[in-house]
Enzyme design. Structure first.
Site, PDB file in Angstrom:
ATOM      1  N   ASP A   1     -10.100   6.417  -2.704  1.00  9.99           N
ATOM      2  CA  ASP A   1      -8.945   6.968  -3.423  1.00  9.99           C
ATOM      3  C   ASP A   1      -9.498   7.546  -4.732  1.00  9.99           C
ATOM      4  O   ASP A   1     -10.718   7.633  -4.909  1.00  9.99           O
ATOM      5  CB  ASP A   1      -7.865   5.899  -3.658  1.00  9.99           C
ATOM      6  CG  ASP A   1      -8.272   4.869  -4.698  1.00  9.99           C
ATOM      7  OD1 ASP A   1      -9.479   4.816  -5.067  1.00  9.99           O
ATOM      8  OD2 ASP A   1      -7.407   4.121  -5.174  1.00  9.99           O
TER       9      ASP A   1
ATOM     10  N   TYR B   1      -6.762   6.844   3.968  1.00 12.00           N
ATOM     11  CA  TYR B   1      -6.948   5.809   2.942  1.00 12.00           C
ATOM     12  C   TYR B   1      -6.114   4.566   3.283  1.00 12.00           C
ATOM     13  O   TYR B   1      -6.623   3.436   3.300  1.00 12.00           O
ATOM     14  CB  TYR B   1      -6.560   6.338   1.539  1.00 12.00           C
ATOM     15  CG  TYR B   1      -6.276   5.174   0.624  1.00 12.00           C
ATOM     16  CD1 TYR B   1      -7.314   4.474   0.032  1.00 12.00           C
ATOM     17  CD2 TYR B   1      -4.969   4.699   0.457  1.00 12.00           C
ATOM     18  CE1 TYR B   1      -7.071   3.343  -0.733  1.00 12.00           C
ATOM     19  CE2 TYR B   1      -4.711   3.567  -0.300  1.00 12.00           C
ATOM     20  CZ  TYR B   1      -5.764   2.902  -0.892  1.00 12.00           C
ATOM     21  OH  TYR B   1      -5.528   1.777  -1.619  1.00 12.00           O
TER      22      TYR B   1
ATOM     23  N   LEU C   1      11.225   3.941  -7.248  1.00 15.09           N
ATOM     24  CA  LEU C   1       9.806   4.141  -6.923  1.00 15.09           C
ATOM     25  C   LEU C   1       9.469   5.618  -6.720  1.00 15.09           C
ATOM     26  O   LEU C   1       8.306   6.003  -6.783  1.00 15.09           O
ATOM     27  CB  LEU C   1       9.443   3.370  -5.643  1.00 15.09           C
ATOM     28  CG  LEU C   1       9.324   1.860  -5.808  1.00 15.09           C
ATOM     29  CD1 LEU C   1       9.297   1.183  -4.449  1.00 15.09           C
ATOM     30  CD2 LEU C   1       8.064   1.504  -6.579  1.00 15.09           C
TER      31      LEU C   1
ATOM     32  N   GLU D   1       0.825  -1.212   0.000  1.00 20.04           N
ATOM     33  CA  GLU D   1       0.000   0.000   0.000  1.00 20.04           C
ATOM     34  C   GLU D   1       0.861   1.264   0.000  1.00 20.04           C
ATOM     35  O   GLU D   1       0.528   2.237  -0.652  1.00 20.04           O
ATOM     36  CB  GLU D   1      -0.954   0.015   1.205  1.00 20.04           C
ATOM     37  CG  GLU D   1      -2.126  -0.937   1.068  1.00 20.04           C
ATOM     38  CD  GLU D   1      -3.053  -0.575  -0.097  1.00 20.04           C
ATOM     39  OE1 GLU D   1      -3.077   0.591  -0.530  1.00 20.04           O
ATOM     40  OE2 GLU D   1      -3.744  -1.474  -0.588  1.00 20.04           O
TER      41      GLU D   1
ATOM     42  N   CYS E   1     -18.931  -3.241 -18.184  1.00 22.39           N
ATOM     43  CA  CYS E   1     -18.934  -2.919 -16.750  1.00 22.39           C
ATOM     44  C   CYS E   1     -20.035  -3.692 -16.021  1.00 22.39           C
ATOM     45  O   CYS E   1     -21.188  -3.695 -16.456  1.00 22.39           O
ATOM     46  CB  CYS E   1     -19.149  -1.419 -16.564  1.00 22.39           C
ATOM     47  SG  CYS E   1     -19.250  -0.956 -14.818  1.00 22.39           S
TER      48      CYS E   1
HETATM   49  S1  SF4 Z   1     -21.209   2.009 -16.388  1.00 22.86           S
HETATM   50 FE1  SF4 Z   1     -19.459   3.137 -17.206  1.00 22.86          FE
HETATM   51  S2  SF4 Z   1     -19.384   5.055 -16.045  1.00 22.86           S
HETATM   52 FE2  SF4 Z   1     -20.711   3.644 -14.926  1.00 22.86          FE
HETATM   53  S3  SF4 Z   1     -19.360   2.658 -13.422  1.00 22.86           S
HETATM   54 FE3  SF4 Z   1     -19.422   1.326 -15.228  1.00 22.86          FE
HETATM   55  S4  SF4 Z   1     -17.666   1.975 -16.498  1.00 22.86           S
HETATM   56 FE4  SF4 Z   1     -18.044   3.601 -14.973  1.00 22.86          FE
END
Ligand code: SF4
Length: 331
Positions: free
Chosen positions: A147, A129, A89, A46, A205
């Site tokens: 983050d 964080y 780093l 981390e 996604c």
């Molecule tokens: S749908 Fe698109 S904008 Fe929404 S969280 Fe998923 S990748 Fe991100």
């Protein structure tokens, strides 16, 4: 569905958690620090990951742990050795803080790490964080992290700008409390690999059905244009040694690190021996290396090539010496 509370509503929050964790279980990158929940290893990773790309951390993580396999070994090390292992780093203050915190854990806590975020916060170099990340991953404490990646994902999901405590509250509300470490890593992983700053891949996604933005949102932050600068260094070699100069001990950046001597003007040669690109914060450097003697007024030392890998070199010096073929990356 009310946009303001889309994810906070319990039914949507549960769906959010399940979808995100299923995606993470199937798609998480195989990163070396994910193989262990050992707090020492989680902590080192981390701290390294603060402000540093994953690829650069992978290069250094194993070697650092090989040199300092336990918090006791790190506490007992000389600062120069810790800085040498950190070389490449950047942001060396992190290495000094890590070293200082290791001494506290080894000498004042008998080698026992704090087991919750509140107690981690007391150690040098550990902010809100980092404390939450370590406590959730290594000790399964149900605390959320925020983050840059988490912030972007939450803002897009909620379809609104969130900042400060509102952001931390939103992260706490969606947190999967049974698997907090995995959930936090999943949020960051989604932001790093799918919901990226530019061109988020909404089609793949897992959260697309819950997301208000489904694409880029205009960021309140304006990007700072990178400055460009040319700099020149002398690569002065003699009898298996290289001439290097040490940065002063009392400066803020990379104090005490060794580097090649800078030369003010390019010498009258056809072209440099080597050119490398190097970026530091808002400046992109074009770095030209010339095989010329170091300027007479520069103080320094001759270092045998075989000693260089263990020397506290600046990241740029290490890059130049490797690209010049003077030493290899340690395996
Ligand atoms: S749908 Fe698109 S904008 Fe929404 S969280 Fe998923 S990748 Fe991100």
């Amino acid at each position: 569905m009310n946009a303001r509370h889309a994810v906070a509503e319990s039914s949507h929050a549960q769906e959010f958690r399940e979808k995100l964790l299923s995606w993470y279980d199937a798609h998480a990158r195989d990163l070396p620090w994910r193989k262990s929940r050992d707090p020492y290893r989680v902590w080192v990773s981390e701290i390294m990951l603060q402000q540093t790309r994953v690829a650069a951390v992978i290069e250094h993580y194993h070697e650092f742990l090989r040199r300092f396999p336990t918090v006791e070994k790190l506490a007992a090390a000389r600062e120069a050795s810790v800085l040498a292992a950190w070389s490449g780093l950047g942001y060396y203050r992190r290495a000094r803080m890590l070293h200082a915190a290791a001494k506290i854990v080894a000498r004042e806590r008998g080698g026992t790490f704090p087991s919750n975020a509140k107690d981690w916060l007391v150690l040098p170099g550990v902010g809100r964080y980092t404390a939450a990340a370590i406590a959730s991953i290594a000790f399964r404490e149900a605390v959320a992290v925020v983050d840059g990646n988490v912030e972007r994902v939450l803002q897009r999901i909620e379809g609104q700008a969130l900042s400060g405590e509102k952001l931390w509250d939103a992260a706490e509300r969606v947190l999967e409390r049974k698997r907090p470490g995995d959930f936090n890593q999943a949020m960051m992983e989604l932001g790093a690999t799918v919901c990226t700053p530019r061109g988020p891949q909404c089609l793949i996604c897992p959260l697309v059905g819950l997301c208000k933005a489904r694409g880029e949102m205009v960021s309140a932050k304006t990007s700072v244009p990178q400055k460009k600068r040319n700099i020149h260094y002398a690569l002065d070699r003699r009898d298996g040694s290289v001439f290097l100069t040490q940065r002063p001990q009392d400066i803020r950046l990379m104090a005490g690190m060794w580097e090649l001597p800078e030369i003010p003007e390019p010498p009258d040669h056809a072209k440099p021996f080597l050119t490398v690109k190097h970026s530091i914060t808002v400046t992109d450097y074009t770095v030209n290396i010339w095989t010329v003697p170091a300027p007479a007024d520069v103080r320094g030392d001759w270092w045998a090539v075989e000693r260089l890998p263990k020397l506290a070199l600046s990241g740029l010096a290490r890059k130049i010496l490797r690209r010049s073929g003077i030493f290899e990356h340690p395996k």
